[in-house]
Design a protein around this motif. Structure first.
Motif, PDB file in Angstrom:
ATOM      1  N   LEU A  10       0.804  -1.288  -0.112  1.00 54.75           N
ATOM      2  CA  LEU A  10      -0.138   0.130  -0.105  1.00 54.75           C
ATOM      3  C   LEU A  10       0.945   1.245  -0.004  1.00 54.75           C
ATOM      4  N   GLU A  11       1.852   1.317   0.554  1.00 56.67           N
ATOM      5  CA  GLU A  11       2.910   2.280   0.781  1.00 56.67           C
ATOM      6  C   GLU A  11       3.512   2.754  -0.462  1.00 56.67           C
ATOM      7  N   VAL A  12       3.745   1.578  -1.426  1.00 54.04           N
ATOM      8  CA  VAL A  12       4.340   1.909  -2.680  1.00 54.04           C
ATOM      9  C   VAL A  12       3.260   2.578  -3.541  1.00 54.04           C
ATOM     10  N   LYS A  13       2.015   1.913  -3.546  1.00 53.21           N
ATOM     11  CA  LYS A  13       1.033   2.713  -3.983  1.00 53.21           C
ATOM     12  C   LYS A  13       0.744   3.929  -3.882  1.00 53.21           C
ATOM     13  N   GLN A  18       0.967  10.391  -5.104  1.00 51.16           N
ATOM     14  CA  GLN A  18       1.512  11.448  -4.322  1.00 51.16           C
ATOM     15  C   GLN A  18       1.851  12.616  -5.390  1.00 51.16           C
ATOM     16  N   ARG A  19       1.847  13.805  -4.705  1.00 51.71           N
ATOM     17  CA  ARG A  19       2.183  14.847  -5.642  1.00 51.71           C
ATOM     18  C   ARG A  19       3.452  15.459  -5.326  1.00 51.71           C
ATOM     19  N   GLY A  20       4.473  14.546  -5.485  1.00 53.94           N
ATOM     20  CA  GLY A  20       5.822  15.025  -5.060  1.00 53.94           C
ATOM     21  C   GLY A  20       5.932  15.186  -3.721  1.00 53.94           C
ATOM     22  N   GLU A  21       7.125  15.822  -3.323  1.00 47.27           N
ATOM     23  CA  GLU A  21       7.631  15.623  -1.727  1.00 47.27           C
ATOM     24  C   GLU A  21       7.028  16.858  -1.231  1.00 47.27           C
ATOM     25  N   ALA A  51      -6.918   7.053  -3.432  1.00 46.89           N
ATOM     26  CA  ALA A  51      -6.852   6.314  -4.768  1.00 46.89           C
ATOM     27  C   ALA A  51      -5.743   5.254  -4.592  1.00 46.89           C
ATOM     28  N   ALA A  52      -4.895   4.969  -3.722  1.00 45.36           N
ATOM     29  CA  ALA A  52      -4.098   3.656  -3.603  1.00 45.36           C
ATOM     30  C   ALA A  52      -5.301   2.306  -3.131  1.00 45.36           C
ATOM     31  N   MET A  59      -8.092  -1.557 -10.764  1.00 44.10           N
ATOM     32  CA  MET A  59      -7.244  -2.350 -11.550  1.00 44.10           C
ATOM     33  C   MET A  59      -7.250  -3.833 -11.204  1.00 44.10           C
ATOM     34  N   GLN A  60      -8.072  -4.524 -11.640  1.00 41.78           N
ATOM     35  CA  GLN A  60      -8.344  -5.996 -11.613  1.00 41.78           C
ATOM     36  C   GLN A  60      -7.359  -6.620 -11.935  1.00 41.78           C
ATOM     37  N   THR A  61      -6.707  -6.277 -13.233  1.00 43.28           N
ATOM     38  CA  THR A  61      -6.148  -7.286 -13.938  1.00 43.28           C
ATOM     39  C   THR A  61      -4.576  -6.523 -14.073  1.00 43.28           C
TER      40      THR A  61
END
Length: 518
Positions: A10-13, A18-21, A51-52, A59-61
């Motif tokens: 989840l953190e990767v997604k 994110q909109r940058g730092e 969104a994540a 995104m099921q596939t």
């Protein structure tokens, strides 16, 4: 352990959305501004998390690719080996239509990838539903067809025929004859602007609005005959390749090309754009395929080989074709393009066009003996957005979408190289203050120009040397005076202008005007 893996995923997604730092708010002294920005950053963080989490359902596939074990190579897998491993629905996308007397064939897909229109050089035109594998319309126009392209949906398509360009509906009825395009060699449709563009055998470029019928642009390229035309999906700029090795970029509101690039040392044979719009692939008769970065207009990779047709897939795979041989190139982890798959047609089949099918791992091939379709794992986007392109849309959804896209139609003036500049304010540049040395140099140049003026000779003693010298001196003094008034004595001119404006005022307003100017 499973919870930890899920949180890491989840953190990767979340990072992807994110909109940058985040901004460093500790340096701000204004408490009100600091609070407002902190609230906004918190809102951005919440939207990225939402969104994540929603991506799991949207995104099921997942996209798949060929993976080789040990010393195996992906390009050694043939279509028979791939067909054994895929499901029945994917296997039916692998077909060959043998039509030897009507080729070579060209083809085009709709944005959803469900429908295909194919046209043979000898007049055969067919519209096929690829879900049912049944032809919707099959007709013979009885003259040469050079190219075919879908318009905004599967109900209409345009065909570049021997003398003129024609528009047909799904039933095969001729709706319009576009005589202004002449004998077009290549067609492209700009879906966001509803513009049908073409280039004919004289090198004339045409843009026509299909909603109003108005001819938006008609320009002479000046670079001779060309049958290479492609549109950049990122900014809708049209790109044409020419016999001198140059590639020109056009927009409908300019008679001159926006960019002219010398890409090859021989005629350009094919052009294709990456879906992100930043990469362009070109092929030339100098037996080189080049990958260009359009942000720098530099070639970032050069591959040996000749290609008659090029096409990028939705996932960035590049298909090249020459003769009866097809090569698919792939890249991963920002590396250069390398060989991913190869496919060889039967001997004697000359490939005319290769085109990836949207939302499917399928490559369509138009060749001299008909049409073929091969499987290329990892080429298509596995998850479609029904708001953009829906392969399963009903007639009611299609009509509603047609109204929506017509309301969202963009004007031709919005086509520029960098579409992110639309809606931004132009920065007013401050005039640079000239130094004393620059002013002195300009003054000397003005005086030198007056000294070199040749005075006409006059009769009756008016051309004496003393008088000529006096006239030259007066000219020099006048040049110095005018230069000083222009650059240093601006205040006097403003004062004179103010006095003139005051004289035009009524007598009752003069005291107020003089008080304002003092």
């Amino acid at each position: 352990m499973e919870i930890l893996d899920f949180s890491d995923e989840l953190e990767v997604k979340v990072k992807k959305y994110q909109r940058g730092e985040a901004a460093n708010l500790e340096v701000l002294k204004d408490k009100k501004l600091k609070g407002q920005l902190a609230d906004r950053e918190e809102l951005f963080k919440k939207s990225a998390n939402a969104a994540a989490k929603a991506e799991k359902w949207l995104m099921q596939t997942e996209a798949g690719r060929l993976e080789a074990d040990g010393i195996e190579k992906t390009w050694r897998f043939d279509q028979h080996a791939i067909a054994k491993e895929v499901d029945v629905a994917s296997r039916k996308n692998q077909f060959d239509l043998i039509l030897p007397d009507l080729g070579p064939y060209t083809l085009d897909y709709t944005a959803s990838g469900r429908y295909m229109v194919a046209a043979g050089r000898k007049g055969h035109v067919a519209l096929i539903d690829l879900h049912t594998m049944k032809p919707i319309k099959d007709m013979q126009v009885r003259e040469t067809v050079r190219d075919v392209v879908f318009l905004h949906n599967e109900l209409f398509f345009a065909a570049a025929q021997k003398k003129y360009t024609y528009i047909y509906n799904q039933a095969g009825a001729e709706l319009h004859c576009l005589k202004e395009h002449g004998s077009a060699l290549k067609l492209q449709f700009l879906k966001n602007h509803f513009l049908l563009s073409s280039i004919n055998k004289f090198g004339h470029l045409h843009y026509q609005d299909i909603t109003t019928g108005q001819m938006i642009g008609n320009y002479r390229s000046g670079l001779g005959r060309s049958d290479v035309l492609q549109v950049n999906p990122y900014n809708s700029v049209l790109c044409s390749g020419h016999a001198g090795g140059t590639v020109s970029m056009w927009k409908p509101t300019s008679a001159a090309p926006l960019v002219k690039m010398l890409c090859h040392r021989g005629p350009v044979t094919a052009i294709s754009f990456h879906p992100n719009g930043h990469l362009m692939a070109t092929a030339g008769m100098d037996k080189k395929i080049k990958i260009w970065d359009l942000r720098k207009y530099e070639a970032i990779q050069m591959l040996p080989g000749h290609a008659k047709s090029l096409d990028f897939s939705q996932k960035g795979l590049l298909a090249t074709s020459t003769g009866s041989f097809i090569q698919v190139l792939a890249t991963s982890d920002s590396q250069d393009y390398s060989r991913y798959m190869i496919h060889t047609m039967a001997k004697g089949y000359q490939i005319n066009k290769v085109l990836f099918r949207p939302y499917e791992d399928v490559l369509g091939i138009g060749h001299s003996n008909g049409l073929s379709s091969v499987l290329v794992p990892g080429s298509g986007e596995p998850n479609f957005d029904s708001w953009v392109a829906n392969p399963y849309e009903t007639s009611k959804q299609r009509s509603e979408k047609e109204v929506r896209v017509l309301l969202d139609k963009l004007p031709p003036e919005s086509i520029i190289l960098d579409p992110t500049n639309i809606g931004t304010l132009s920065i007013k540049k401050k005039k640079e203050k000239r130094t004393k040395q620059d002013l002195e140099e300009e003054k000397e140049a003005a005086v030198a120009a007056v000294k070199n003026v040749h005075l006409k000779k006059k009769t009756k003693g008016r051309s004496k040397p003393s008088k000529m010298a006096r006239k030259k001196q007066e000219g020099i003094e006048q040049a110095k005076r005018s230069f000083v008034e222009k650059n240093e004595g601006g205040g006097a001119n403003k004062k004179q202008k103010r006095i003139t404006e005051m004289s035009d005022l009524p007598v009752a307003l003069l005291p107020f005007a003089s008080r304002k100017t003092s």
